[in-house]
Design an enzyme around this catalytic site. Structure first.
Site, PDB file in Angstrom:
ATOM      1  N   LYS A 142      35.261  49.689  39.482  1.00 52.77           N
ATOM      2  CA  LYS A 142      33.875  49.405  39.842  1.00 52.77           C
ATOM      3  C   LYS A 142      33.625  49.607  41.338  1.00 52.77           C
ATOM      4  O   LYS A 142      32.476  49.593  41.789  1.00 52.77           O
ATOM      5  CB  LYS A 142      33.502  47.973  39.434  1.00 52.77           C
ATOM      6  CG  LYS A 142      33.571  47.715  37.929  1.00 52.77           C
ATOM      7  CD  LYS A 142      33.183  46.296  37.604  1.00 52.77           C
ATOM      8  CE  LYS A 142      33.540  45.908  36.181  1.00 52.77           C
ATOM      9  NZ  LYS A 142      32.781  46.643  35.149  1.00 52.77           N
TER      10      LYS A 142
ATOM     11  N   CYS B 134      30.247  42.645  26.838  1.00 55.13           N
ATOM     12  CA  CYS B 134      31.364  41.692  26.896  1.00 55.13           C
ATOM     13  C   CYS B 134      30.885  40.332  27.411  1.00 55.13           C
ATOM     14  O   CYS B 134      31.564  39.678  28.203  1.00 55.13           O
ATOM     15  CB  CYS B 134      32.503  42.220  27.760  1.00 55.13           C
ATOM     16  SG  CYS B 134      33.302  43.679  27.081  1.00 55.13           S
TER      17      CYS B 134
ATOM     18  N   HIS C  37      31.608  36.864  31.781  1.00 57.86           N
ATOM     19  CA  HIS C  37      32.212  37.972  31.037  1.00 57.86           C
ATOM     20  C   HIS C  37      33.332  37.410  30.172  1.00 57.86           C
ATOM     21  O   HIS C  37      33.943  36.392  30.487  1.00 57.86           O
ATOM     22  CB  HIS C  37      32.768  38.978  32.053  1.00 57.86           C
ATOM     23  CG  HIS C  37      33.228  40.275  31.477  1.00 57.86           C
ATOM     24  ND1 HIS C  37      34.433  40.407  30.828  1.00 57.86           N
ATOM     25  CD2 HIS C  37      32.668  41.516  31.484  1.00 57.86           C
ATOM     26  CE1 HIS C  37      34.594  41.671  30.461  1.00 57.86           C
ATOM     27  NE2 HIS C  37      33.534  42.366  30.837  1.00 57.86           N
TER      28      HIS C  37
ATOM     29  N   GLN D 281      31.826  42.263  39.859  1.00 56.21           N
ATOM     30  CA  GLN D 281      30.500  42.867  39.990  1.00 56.21           C
ATOM     31  C   GLN D 281      29.892  42.631  41.366  1.00 56.21           C
ATOM     32  O   GLN D 281      28.722  42.948  41.582  1.00 56.21           O
ATOM     33  CB  GLN D 281      29.563  42.301  38.912  1.00 56.21           C
ATOM     34  CG  GLN D 281      29.866  42.760  37.512  1.00 56.21           C
ATOM     35  CD  GLN D 281      29.560  44.234  37.273  1.00 56.21           C
ATOM     36  OE1 GLN D 281      28.873  44.879  38.061  1.00 56.21           O
ATOM     37  NE2 GLN D 281      30.083  44.774  36.197  1.00 56.21           N
TER      38      GLN D 281
ATOM     39  N   ASP E 285      35.181  35.366  39.867  1.00 55.75           N
ATOM     40  CA  ASP E 285      35.214  36.721  39.333  1.00 55.75           C
ATOM     41  C   ASP E 285      34.260  37.561  40.166  1.00 55.75           C
ATOM     42  O   ASP E 285      33.043  37.484  40.013  1.00 55.75           O
ATOM     43  CB  ASP E 285      34.794  36.700  37.860  1.00 55.75           C
ATOM     44  CG  ASP E 285      34.703  38.094  37.254  1.00 55.75           C
ATOM     45  OD1 ASP E 285      34.952  39.086  37.973  1.00 55.75           O
ATOM     46  OD2 ASP E 285      34.374  38.192  36.052  1.00 55.75           O
TER      47      ASP E 285
END
Length: 422
Positions: free
Chosen positions: A242, A380, A139, A219, A216
């Protein structure tokens, strides 16, 4: 049945229920509406998840009954809200299985967490010529902060490759690791492809080469259990919106010894021990990195969202989402002229695709008139689009409330797209 804030007994009871997705959907007020006269079919959870009533109730109650600034007041409301804020920090700690709440720093979102690491740890411990490895499917939030740091101090960015299915190439990644590698900054789950990276092995190989690792997890944490003590990342990033919680709140996990060695990212109130015009002594972590009044209610709302997910059971959520993914995978391949972009062997609950008859933005517009919300664009993640030589994709992403009926409506609408444009 509408969920309320869980107790231990309620949590244990719900874990023993069958996965009743209709009962879970009833917990989300947004699904009571129609869009253009059609039932709302929300397939953009990867961008931002909807909020259950249990979270909305906590947010409303704090603003209506409990609100006060925290860590400063000696009066009842301040003490009560401070406790709720710190309880939320402990909930994030337990969600990630961090060793201590002091390893959890509240931030605005995952993007700010990565910027914090780049500008605090990176500017302190990296120098010109040091190498940072990213992956092809990052991302922008895990690309741009490192480019800014490159321009500031002269680090070198390397990119680990993927194959045409979207699989992370672990052996090719290993070839990039040298004595100059100081950090690997990598996604756990790709937001654009759905690829689940072999994160444990990525971390192990980086540590064997003497590098630190930032993951990261924006997600990932809503789709699977995350254990930072088992995985052993140095930094792990999540975002609240999220995780079925509020926007404007996220968290950075970092090992205690790293936080202790890192200088402040921002200056102001709350992050100090004492201030004179001659010098400032800074507070210990995590307060050192939480300058100013934080998103108090956002953090408490995030804690409520974690309660909600854990009451259902992360393992049960994961199983449901994988079942929906499998069903969607078979059904979407029926649509003529549709190509899935990202077919990695290990895949999270989203499908990105293109059609030979329509641009993704046109697909998204037609689906919208059918009450179906999907994301269309580069997500993104423009380097991924460049790799697959597409300007954009349409993306259907699933959550704990997604049903097979949602998938069926998506497929019916995609046939309508084909009828209009083919």
């Amino acid at each position: 049945m509408t969920m309320t804030a869980p107790t231990e007994g309620m949590e244990a009871g719900r874990r023993n229920w069958p996965y009743d997705v209709e009962a879970i959907r009833a917990d989300f007020p947004i699904f009571r509406q129609t869009v253009y006269g059609k039932p709302l079919t929300f397939l953009d959870t990867a961008a931002s998840a909807q909020k259950p009533q249990a979270v909305l109730d906590v947010i409303n109650r704090v603003y209506a009954e409990d609100y006060a600034n925290i860590h400063r007041g000696v009066y009842y409301l301040s003490q009560k809200t401070t406790q709720a804020f710190e309880d939320a920090r402990a909930k994030v700690q337990r969600l990630l299985n961090a060793a201590s709440p002091s390893e959890i720093v509240f931030v605005r979102n995952g993007t700010e967490a990565i910027n914090l690491v780049a500008q605090s740890w990176g500017r302190t411990f990296l120098k010109a010529g040091d190498e940072v490895i990213l992956s092809r499917m990052e991302h922008h939030a895990n690309i741009v902060p490192w480019q800014l740091l490159r321009d500031q101090i002269g680090i070198v960015i390397k990119v680990a490759p993927i194959d045409r299915e979207g699989n992370f190439l672990i052996d090719e990644y290993s070839k990039l690791l040298t004595e100059r590698t100081k950090l690997v900054a990598i996604t756990h789950v790709s937001n654009s492809l759905g690829t689940v990276t072999p994160i444990a092995e990525i971390i192990r190989r980086a540590h064997d080469a003497g590098a630190r690792v930032l993951v990261d997890g924006c997600q990932a944490a809503q789709h699977m259990a995350v254990d930072v003590q088992a995985l052993d990342p140095d930094f792990y990033v999540i975002t609240g919106h999220k995780l079925y919680g509020p926007s404007g709140i996220g968290a950075l996990y970092a090992k205690a010894e790293l936080l202790e060695a890192m200088p402040p990212y921002q200056g102001g109130g709350e992050m100090i021990h004492s201030v004179t015009f001659e010098k400032t002594e800074f507070a210990p972590p995590p307060q050192r990195f939480e300058a100013g009044t934080p998103h108090i209610v956002g953090a408490i709302g995030l804690g409520a969202a974690i309660d909600y997910m854990q009451a259902i059971g992360l393992d049960r959520i994961a199983a449901h989402e994988q079942a929906i993914l499998a069903y969607a995978w078979e059904r979407i391949r029926e649509v003529p002229g549709l190509e899935i972009v990202g077919r990695a062997a290990h895949h999270a609950a989203l499908i990105s695709f293109v059609m030979d008859c329509a641009h993704p933005h046109d697909i998204g517009t037609i689906l919208d008139r059918e009450g179906i919300a999907v994301r269309a664009g580069h997500h993104c993640a423009q380097p991924v689009m460049d790799f697959f030589d597409v300007p954009a994709t349409a993306r259907a992403s699933f959550g704990l409330y997604t049903t097979t009926g949602d998938v069926d409506r998506l497929i019916e609408a995609l046939y309508k797209v084909r009828k209009i444009f083919a």
